[in-house]
Motif scaffolding. Structure first.
Motif, PDB file in Angstrom:
ATOM      1  N   GLU A  83       0.814  -1.135   0.078  1.00 31.81           N
ATOM      2  CA  GLU A  83      -0.093  -0.145  -0.064  1.00 31.81           C
ATOM      3  C   GLU A  83       0.989   1.241  -0.010  1.00 31.81           C
ATOM      4  O   GLU A  83       1.941   1.374   0.782  1.00 31.81           O
ATOM      5  CB  GLU A  83      -0.870  -0.105   1.506  1.00 31.81           C
ATOM      6  CG  GLU A  83      -1.901   1.214   1.098  1.00 31.81           C
ATOM      7  CD  GLU A  83      -2.946   1.003   2.291  1.00 31.81           C
ATOM      8  OE1 GLU A  83      -2.903   0.002   3.219  1.00 31.81           O
ATOM      9  OE2 GLU A  83      -3.704   2.086   2.435  1.00 31.81           O
ATOM     10  N   HIS A  84       0.608   2.181  -0.773  1.00 38.34           N
ATOM     11  CA  HIS A  84       1.529   3.355  -1.041  1.00 38.34           C
ATOM     12  C   HIS A  84       0.593   4.553  -1.794  1.00 38.34           C
ATOM     13  O   HIS A  84      -0.520   4.357  -2.203  1.00 38.34           O
ATOM     14  CB  HIS A  84       2.872   3.057  -2.005  1.00 38.34           C
ATOM     15  CG  HIS A  84       2.305   2.745  -3.531  1.00 38.34           C
ATOM     16  ND1 HIS A  84       2.000   1.256  -3.749  1.00 38.34           N
ATOM     17  CD2 HIS A  84       2.229   3.330  -4.453  1.00 38.34           C
ATOM     18  CE1 HIS A  84       1.891   1.216  -5.178  1.00 38.34           C
ATOM     19  NE2 HIS A  84       2.033   2.447  -5.485  1.00 38.34           N
ATOM     20  N   ILE A  85       1.238   5.725  -1.702  1.00 41.83           N
ATOM     21  CA  ILE A  85       0.695   6.741  -2.456  1.00 41.83           C
ATOM     22  C   ILE A  85       2.064   7.167  -3.409  1.00 41.83           C
ATOM     23  O   ILE A  85       3.122   6.894  -3.405  1.00 41.83           O
ATOM     24  CB  ILE A  85       0.219   8.004  -1.847  1.00 41.83           C
ATOM     25  CG1 ILE A  85       1.775   8.489  -0.991  1.00 41.83           C
ATOM     26  CG2 ILE A  85      -0.626   7.562  -0.586  1.00 41.83           C
ATOM     27  CD1 ILE A  85       1.597  10.253  -0.742  1.00 41.83           C
ATOM     28  N   HIS A  86       1.531   8.050  -4.476  1.00 42.29           N
ATOM     29  CA  HIS A  86       2.645   9.018  -5.304  1.00 42.29           C
ATOM     30  C   HIS A  86       2.144  10.587  -4.950  1.00 42.29           C
ATOM     31  O   HIS A  86       0.916  10.620  -4.982  1.00 42.29           O
ATOM     32  CB  HIS A  86       2.546   8.456  -6.638  1.00 42.29           C
ATOM     33  CG  HIS A  86       2.804   7.029  -7.056  1.00 42.29           C
ATOM     34  ND1 HIS A  86       3.793   6.557  -6.926  1.00 42.29           N
ATOM     35  CD2 HIS A  86       1.646   6.154  -7.617  1.00 42.29           C
ATOM     36  CE1 HIS A  86       3.589   5.052  -7.127  1.00 42.29           C
ATOM     37  NE2 HIS A  86       2.234   4.748  -7.178  1.00 42.29           N
ATOM     38  N   GLU A  87       3.155  11.180  -5.466  1.00 40.97           N
ATOM     39  CA  GLU A  87       2.625  12.605  -5.378  1.00 40.97           C
ATOM     40  C   GLU A  87       2.454  12.909  -6.793  1.00 40.97           C
ATOM     41  O   GLU A  87       2.134  14.310  -6.926  1.00 40.97           O
ATOM     42  CB  GLU A  87       4.088  13.298  -4.847  1.00 40.97           C
ATOM     43  CG  GLU A  87       4.418  13.013  -3.377  1.00 40.97           C
ATOM     44  CD  GLU A  87       5.462  13.894  -2.627  1.00 40.97           C
ATOM     45  OE1 GLU A  87       6.431  14.637  -3.453  1.00 40.97           O
ATOM     46  OE2 GLU A  87       5.458  13.841  -1.499  1.00 40.97           O
ATOM     47  N   GLU A  95      -0.316  11.937 -10.296  1.00 44.44           N
ATOM     48  CA  GLU A  95      -1.404  10.685 -10.553  1.00 44.44           C
ATOM     49  C   GLU A  95      -0.634   9.770 -11.452  1.00 44.44           C
ATOM     50  O   GLU A  95       0.334  10.017 -11.974  1.00 44.44           O
ATOM     51  CB  GLU A  95      -2.450  11.595 -11.391  1.00 44.44           C
ATOM     52  CG  GLU A  95      -1.949  12.484 -12.482  1.00 44.44           C
ATOM     53  CD  GLU A  95      -2.974  13.264 -13.318  1.00 44.44           C
ATOM     54  OE1 GLU A  95      -4.226  13.335 -12.877  1.00 44.44           O
ATOM     55  OE2 GLU A  95      -2.990  13.440 -14.459  1.00 44.44           O
ATOM     56  N   GLU A  96      -1.380   8.607 -11.513  1.00 45.38           N
ATOM     57  CA  GLU A  96      -0.774   7.425 -12.145  1.00 45.38           C
ATOM     58  C   GLU A  96      -1.937   7.197 -13.380  1.00 45.38           C
ATOM     59  O   GLU A  96      -2.916   6.765 -12.943  1.00 45.38           O
ATOM     60  CB  GLU A  96      -0.723   6.367 -11.080  1.00 45.38           C
ATOM     61  CG  GLU A  96       0.052   5.048 -11.234  1.00 45.38           C
ATOM     62  CD  GLU A  96       0.175   4.092 -10.284  1.00 45.38           C
ATOM     63  OE1 GLU A  96       0.836   4.582  -9.046  1.00 45.38           O
ATOM     64  OE2 GLU A  96       0.151   3.027 -10.312  1.00 45.38           O
ATOM     65  N   ILE A  97      -1.213   7.351 -14.411  1.00 45.64           N
ATOM     66  CA  ILE A  97      -2.182   7.005 -15.573  1.00 45.64           C
ATOM     67  C   ILE A  97      -1.697   5.652 -16.286  1.00 45.64           C
ATOM     68  O   ILE A  97      -0.513   5.784 -16.733  1.00 45.64           O
ATOM     69  CB  ILE A  97      -2.362   8.087 -16.660  1.00 45.64           C
ATOM     70  CG1 ILE A  97      -2.680   9.594 -15.966  1.00 45.64           C
ATOM     71  CG2 ILE A  97      -3.429   7.651 -17.757  1.00 45.64           C
ATOM     72  CD1 ILE A  97      -2.604  10.645 -16.782  1.00 45.64           C
ATOM     73  N   TYR A 104      -4.088   6.296  -1.415  1.00 46.99           N
ATOM     74  CA  TYR A 104      -3.501   4.892  -0.953  1.00 46.99           C
ATOM     75  C   TYR A 104      -3.870   3.903  -1.915  1.00 46.99           C
ATOM     76  O   TYR A 104      -5.132   3.731  -2.271  1.00 46.99           O
ATOM     77  CB  TYR A 104      -3.887   4.479   0.365  1.00 46.99           C
ATOM     78  CG  TYR A 104      -2.933   5.113   1.522  1.00 46.99           C
ATOM     79  CD1 TYR A 104      -1.505   4.833   1.362  1.00 46.99           C
ATOM     80  CD2 TYR A 104      -3.256   5.934   2.511  1.00 46.99           C
ATOM     81  CE1 TYR A 104      -0.573   5.360   2.286  1.00 46.99           C
ATOM     82  CE2 TYR A 104      -2.390   6.534   3.509  1.00 46.99           C
ATOM     83  CZ  TYR A 104      -1.000   6.136   3.448  1.00 46.99           C
ATOM     84  OH  TYR A 104      -0.235   6.645   4.289  1.00 46.99           O
ATOM     85  N   HIS A 105      -2.982   3.110  -2.679  1.00 47.03           N
ATOM     86  CA  HIS A 105      -3.645   1.994  -3.717  1.00 47.03           C
ATOM     87  C   HIS A 105      -2.319   0.983  -3.574  1.00 47.03           C
ATOM     88  O   HIS A 105      -1.531   1.108  -3.228  1.00 47.03           O
ATOM     89  CB  HIS A 105      -3.670   2.760  -4.769  1.00 47.03           C
ATOM     90  CG  HIS A 105      -2.454   3.295  -5.429  1.00 47.03           C
ATOM     91  ND1 HIS A 105      -1.892   4.458  -5.188  1.00 47.03           N
ATOM     92  CD2 HIS A 105      -1.637   2.879  -6.509  1.00 47.03           C
ATOM     93  CE1 HIS A 105      -0.876   4.619  -5.863  1.00 47.03           C
ATOM     94  NE2 HIS A 105      -0.502   3.463  -6.723  1.00 47.03           N
ATOM     95  N   ARG A 106      -2.716   0.007  -4.200  1.00 47.08           N
ATOM     96  CA  ARG A 106      -1.842  -1.105  -4.703  1.00 47.08           C
ATOM     97  C   ARG A 106      -2.284  -1.704  -6.155  1.00 47.08           C
ATOM     98  O   ARG A 106      -3.283  -1.415  -6.572  1.00 47.08           O
ATOM     99  CB  ARG A 106      -1.764  -2.204  -3.663  1.00 47.08           C
ATOM    100  CG  ARG A 106      -3.235  -2.711  -3.385  1.00 47.08           C
ATOM    101  CD  ARG A 106      -3.015  -3.465  -1.990  1.00 47.08           C
ATOM    102  NE  ARG A 106      -4.365  -4.466  -1.958  1.00 47.08           N
ATOM    103  CZ  ARG A 106      -4.650  -4.969  -0.970  1.00 47.08           C
ATOM    104  NH1 ARG A 106      -3.886  -4.910   0.190  1.00 47.08           N
ATOM    105  NH2 ARG A 106      -5.946  -5.657  -0.601  1.00 47.08           N
TER     106      ARG A 106
END
Ligand code: KMT
Ligand code: NI
Length: 176
Positions: free
Chosen positions: A84-88, A90-92, A129-131
């Motif tokens: 489980e993590h985030i990024h600063e 967006e993730e496309i 938070y996603h994975r």
């Protein structure tokens, strides 16, 4: 694309984990998730990707093949993707072949599982938070879009709890 609450069972992460409770597009939008279905021919899909890149000032893209035989350091990468993590940023991701699951946290901090398949383009907002995991077919080929300088470094939970992008995300979905 299909989304539902994750069942939290101990079964293999690659299984469906469908609790039977559907999560609508509307609810996903409420979490800041954007989705496009690109089901034209290759040229049409690429044109749609080009347009999206123009709209959002995305400069670069690459393609990733994830399978035990195609991805170097597969076991290690799979573990990183599913932590489980985030990024600063967006993730496309645009799925070119195969399938996989993005799990994202909802407003009550439950996992929502999003099945993505060929033709699905998903935008995971900064700070959520996603994975990610493959499904039992163990294969996805995806296009990853990025700005000049993508901030893709995963920041794991709980390190990101006080991260400004995470806090801004929570505020934008009405949780804080
Ligand atoms: C990520 O950052 O979790 C990924 O790139 C997952 C693979 S893309 C389908
Ligand atoms: Ni990620």
């Amino acid at each position: 694309m299909r989304s539902y609450l994750y069942d939290n069972s101990d079964a293999d992460q690659r299984e469906l984990h469908d609790s039977g409770v559907a999560v609508s597009m509307e609810q996903l939008r409420g979490l800041g998730i954007e989705y496009r279905r690109l089901n034209g021919n290759t040229a049409e899909n690429l044109a749609a990707v080009e347009q999206l890149c123009q709209e959002r000032s995305y400069k670069n893209r690459d393609e990733i093949n994830i399978s035990p035989s195609l991805l170097p350091e597969y076991e290690k990468k799979i573990k990183i993707f599913f932590t489980e993590h985030i990024h600063e940023d967006e993730e496309i991701r645009f799925v070119l072949e195969g399938a996989g699951f993005f799990d994202v946290r909802d407003k009550e901090d439950r996992w929502v599982r999003i099945l993505v398949e060929k033709g699905d383009l998903l935008i995971v907002p900064a700070g959520i938070y996603h994975r990610f995991t493959l499904d039992t077919t163990n294969y996805i080929k995806a296009m990853r879009l990025f700005k000049e300088d993508p901030k893709w470094t995963p920041i794991n939970r709980p390190d990101a709890d006080k991260n400004q992008y995470h806090l801004a995300h929570l505020q934008s979905i009405g949780v804080s």
